[in-house]
Design an enzyme around this catalytic site. Structure first.
Site, PDB file in Angstrom:
ATOM      1  N   LYS A  65      60.255  11.524  -3.451  1.00 18.89           N
ATOM      2  CA  LYS A  65      62.033  11.618  -3.165  1.00 18.89           C
ATOM      3  C   LYS A  65      62.340  10.114  -2.399  1.00 18.89           C
ATOM      4  O   LYS A  65      63.339   9.792  -3.079  1.00 18.89           O
ATOM      5  CB  LYS A  65      62.635  12.335  -2.426  1.00 18.89           C
ATOM      6  CG  LYS A  65      62.754  14.206  -3.102  1.00 18.89           C
ATOM      7  CD  LYS A  65      64.005  14.537  -2.942  1.00 18.89           C
ATOM      8  CE  LYS A  65      63.508  16.160  -3.381  1.00 18.89           C
ATOM      9  NZ  LYS A  65      64.693  16.835  -2.860  1.00 18.89           N
ATOM     10  N   ASP A 101      71.343  16.551  -5.592  1.00 22.43           N
ATOM     11  CA  ASP A 101      71.448  17.723  -4.920  1.00 22.43           C
ATOM     12  C   ASP A 101      73.059  18.597  -3.787  1.00 22.43           C
ATOM     13  O   ASP A 101      72.950  19.547  -3.549  1.00 22.43           O
ATOM     14  CB  ASP A 101      70.053  17.839  -2.964  1.00 22.43           C
ATOM     15  CG  ASP A 101      69.002  18.210  -3.704  1.00 22.43           C
ATOM     16  OD1 ASP A 101      68.224  19.056  -4.149  1.00 22.43           O
ATOM     17  OD2 ASP A 101      67.610  17.719  -2.497  1.00 22.43           O
ATOM     18  N   GLY A 127      68.922  23.065  10.933  1.00 24.70           N
ATOM     19  CA  GLY A 127      67.577  22.731  10.092  1.00 24.70           C
ATOM     20  C   GLY A 127      68.269  20.566   9.784  1.00 24.70           C
ATOM     21  O   GLY A 127      69.277  19.992  10.388  1.00 24.70           O
ATOM     22  N   ALA A 128      67.685  19.614  10.089  1.00 22.48           N
ATOM     23  CA  ALA A 128      68.504  18.177   9.635  1.00 22.48           C
ATOM     24  C   ALA A 128      67.256  17.585   8.669  1.00 22.48           C
ATOM     25  O   ALA A 128      66.489  16.227   8.985  1.00 22.48           O
ATOM     26  CB  ALA A 128      67.705  18.069  11.775  1.00 22.48           C
ATOM     27  N   GLY A 129      66.506  18.286   8.121  1.00 26.75           N
ATOM     28  CA  GLY A 129      65.564  17.287   7.049  1.00 26.75           C
ATOM     29  C   GLY A 129      66.604  16.738   6.281  1.00 26.75           C
ATOM     30  O   GLY A 129      67.390  16.163   5.727  1.00 26.75           O
ATOM     31  N   GLY A 130      65.996  16.108   4.780  1.00 28.96           N
ATOM     32  CA  GLY A 130      66.624  15.472   4.117  1.00 28.96           C
ATOM     33  C   GLY A 130      67.512  16.648   3.395  1.00 28.96           C
ATOM     34  O   GLY A 130      67.925  16.174   2.570  1.00 28.96           O
ATOM     35  N   ALA A 131      66.941  17.540   2.825  1.00 24.99           N
ATOM     36  CA  ALA A 131      68.635  18.595   2.422  1.00 24.99           C
ATOM     37  C   ALA A 131      69.698  18.559   3.576  1.00 24.99           C
ATOM     38  O   ALA A 131      70.959  18.764   2.481  1.00 24.99           O
ATOM     39  CB  ALA A 131      67.747  20.736   1.712  1.00 24.99           C
ATOM     40  N   ARG A 152      65.555  22.324  15.922  1.00 23.66           N
ATOM     41  CA  ARG A 152      64.783  22.526  16.517  1.00 23.66           C
ATOM     42  C   ARG A 152      64.110  21.201  16.974  1.00 23.66           C
ATOM     43  O   ARG A 152      64.057  21.406  18.905  1.00 23.66           O
ATOM     44  CB  ARG A 152      63.709  23.268  15.884  1.00 23.66           C
ATOM     45  CG  ARG A 152      62.432  24.209  16.857  1.00 23.66           C
ATOM     46  CD  ARG A 152      60.973  24.323  16.025  1.00 23.66           C
ATOM     47  NE  ARG A 152      60.839  23.652  14.718  1.00 23.66           N
ATOM     48  CZ  ARG A 152      59.826  23.819  14.396  1.00 23.66           C
ATOM     49  NH1 ARG A 152      58.963  25.039  14.195  1.00 23.66           N
ATOM     50  NH2 ARG A 152      59.286  22.896  12.956  1.00 23.66           N
ATOM     51  N   THR A 153      63.607  20.253  16.394  1.00 23.99           N
ATOM     52  CA  THR A 153      63.536  18.846  16.872  1.00 23.99           C
ATOM     53  C   THR A 153      64.928  18.297  17.484  1.00 23.99           C
ATOM     54  O   THR A 153      65.155  17.438  16.360  1.00 23.99           O
ATOM     55  CB  THR A 153      63.172  18.380  16.100  1.00 23.99           C
ATOM     56  OG1 THR A 153      61.598  19.747  15.887  1.00 23.99           O
ATOM     57  CG2 THR A 153      62.129  16.833  16.882  1.00 23.99           C
TER      58      THR A 153
HETATM   59  P1  ATR Z   1      64.101  19.120   3.873  1.00 25.23           P
HETATM   60  O1  ATR Z   1      63.094  17.644   3.603  1.00 25.23           O
HETATM   61  O2  ATR Z   1      63.196  20.066   2.554  1.00 25.23           O
HETATM   62  O3  ATR Z   1      64.534  19.713   4.495  1.00 25.23           O
HETATM   63  P2  ATR Z   1      61.819  18.976   5.998  1.00 25.23           P
HETATM   64  O4  ATR Z   1      62.055  18.293   6.297  1.00 25.23           O
HETATM   65  O5  ATR Z   1      60.709  19.607   5.877  1.00 25.23           O
HETATM   66  O6  ATR Z   1      61.887  19.755   5.030  1.00 25.23           O
HETATM   67  O7  ATR Z   1      62.646  19.926   6.777  1.00 25.23           O
HETATM   68  C1  ATR Z   1      62.802  21.255   7.561  1.00 25.23           C
HETATM   69  C2  ATR Z   1      63.600  22.183   8.270  1.00 25.23           C
HETATM   70  O8  ATR Z   1      63.694  22.787   8.863  1.00 25.23           O
HETATM   71  C3  ATR Z   1      63.666  20.943   9.531  1.00 25.23           C
HETATM   72  O9  ATR Z   1      64.858  20.988  10.523  1.00 25.23           O
HETATM   73  C4  ATR Z   1      62.760  21.913  10.530  1.00 25.23           C
HETATM   74  O10 ATR Z   1      63.120  21.660  12.570  1.00 25.23           O
HETATM   75  P3  ATR Z   1      62.620  19.944  12.470  1.00 25.23           P
HETATM   76  O11 ATR Z   1      62.972  19.493  12.262  1.00 25.23           O
HETATM   77  O12 ATR Z   1      62.330  21.058  14.728  1.00 25.23           O
HETATM   78  O13 ATR Z   1      60.277  20.613  12.815  1.00 25.23           O
HETATM   79  C5  ATR Z   1      63.308  23.689  10.161  1.00 25.23           C
HETATM   80  N1  ATR Z   1      62.063  24.140  10.971  1.00 25.23           N
HETATM   81  C6  ATR Z   1      60.872  24.550   9.971  1.00 25.23           C
HETATM   82  N2  ATR Z   1      60.006  25.497  10.460  1.00 25.23           N
HETATM   83  C7  ATR Z   1      61.218  25.596  11.309  1.00 25.23           C
HETATM   84  C8  ATR Z   1      61.118  26.901  12.549  1.00 25.23           C
HETATM   85  N3  ATR Z   1      60.336  27.876  12.729  1.00 25.23           N
HETATM   86  N4  ATR Z   1      62.261  26.648  13.664  1.00 25.23           N
HETATM   87  C9  ATR Z   1      63.034  25.973  13.402  1.00 25.23           C
HETATM   88  N5  ATR Z   1      63.303  24.957  12.455  1.00 25.23           N
HETATM   89  C10 ATR Z   1      62.269  25.610  12.045  1.00 25.23           C
END
Ligand code: ATR
Length: 277
Positions: A65, A101, A127-131, A152-153
């Site tokens: 992406k 999205d 959460g804080a990833g791409g989505a 989490r991070t």
């Molecule tokens: P996408 O781009 O599809 O959103 P991603 O960038 O892999 O996917 O993001 C996944 C999200 O799920 C992140 O916010 C991740 O938290 P971290 O930034 O701390 O890795 C979160 N995530 C995945 N597994 C987790 C868990 N077991 N507990 C808490 N957060 C989790």
């Protein structure tokens, strides 16, 4: 015949061919849409040579992406806000990209919970990833004044707040229940709840009765997060709708018909999910 596809690595689990195949049949279009495995080191070259490959465009999924966004000549607002693209097409030889999205998420949310904006209250994002990025952009564009991000991070949440400005606040992951009680919407954008990926552990006791609880995970269709919210009588929005609606703008670009997300299409996907879980 007009041809499009979805590229990714791996790609065999993509459900996009099911969606676009349904629309091609429904509208009697002489077109094709299939899966194309493209290795990470080959994605840029693939996207720059769509015409040579007799493709009018494609969907782009993990991990391509960001590359799609970088190599495109034209980028829509959502792609710029997210820094990634999931849909590309050719326009007079120029490679154009969009991130649909945001559109997919906001369209489904508004269809399922038309009153989500009734209260002027913050939105909680888990959460804080791409989505998360695509969805935060959707809420800010819809005029939400405050978005709280729990991750989490923590540093990843801080990077999002920096990117979007003061309307986005960072909160501790451990405060995700207590600080969301007044939320207008709480959204899970993490992978938690997917198949065997654990549970989110949100305690919905004391949440505002109008809070809308939304998940972007769609396997299973009803996650533990959604089930717990439903038990408290809250409005729940599933993740499948985002997948279905994000496909609409691409199909229209490639095949010239704005397709409808029908009950029948939804049933086809639910059947497929049921068969694979
Ligand atoms: P996408 O781009 O599809 O959103 P991603 O960038 O892999 O996917 O993001 C996944 C999200 O799920 C992140 O916010 C991740 O938290 P971290 O930034 O701390 O890795 C979160 N995530 C995945 N597994 C987790 C868990 N077991 N507990 C808490 N957060 C989790």
């Amino acid at each position: 015949m007009r041809r499009a596809c979805v590229i990714g690595w791996p790609i065999e689990h993509s459900r996009s061919p099911l969606i676009h195949g349904y629309w091609l049949r429904r509208y009697g279009i002489d077109g094709a849409y299939d899966r194309q495995p493209v290795r990470p080191d080959n994605a840029g070259e693939f996207l720059r040579t769509l015409a040579m490959r007799s493709l009018v465009g494609c969907n782009v999924t993990v991990p391509h992406k960001e590359v799609a966004f970088r190599v495109a000549d034209e980028k829509d607002k959502s792609a710029v806000a997210v820094g990634a693209a999931n849909t590309v097409w050719l326009d007079g030889g120029r490679l154009c990209c969009a991130n649909t999205d945001t559109y997919g998420y906001m369209t489904h949310l508004t269809l399922r919970a038309p009153n989500w904006k009734k209260r002027d209250a913050p939105v909680s994002i888990l959460g804080a990833g791409g989505a998360a990025r695509a969805i935060i952009y959707g809420f800010l564009s819809a005029g939400v004044a405050k978005v709280r991000v729990f991750n989490r991070t923590r540093e990843r949440a801080e990077a999002l707040a920096k990117h979007f400005g003061p309307a986005v606040e960072v909160a501790d992951w451990s405060d995700r229940s207590t600080l969301s009680k007044d939320a207008a919407v709480i959204v899970n954008t993490t992978t938690i709840g997917m198949k065997d990926e654990g549970t989110l552990d949100i305690d919905f006791t004391g949440f505002h009765p109008d809070c809308v609880v939304s998940d972007i995970v769609y396997v299973p269709l009803e996650t533990g997060f959604m089930a717990a919210a439903r038990e408290q009588g809250l409005t729940v929005v599933d993740g499948l709708g985002m997948l279905l609606h994000q496909a609409v703008p691409g199909f229209e670009r490639w095949f010239g018909v704005r397709p409808e997300v029908t009950e029948e299409l939804q049933a086809i996907l639910i059947d497929d999910i049921g068969g694979r879980v």
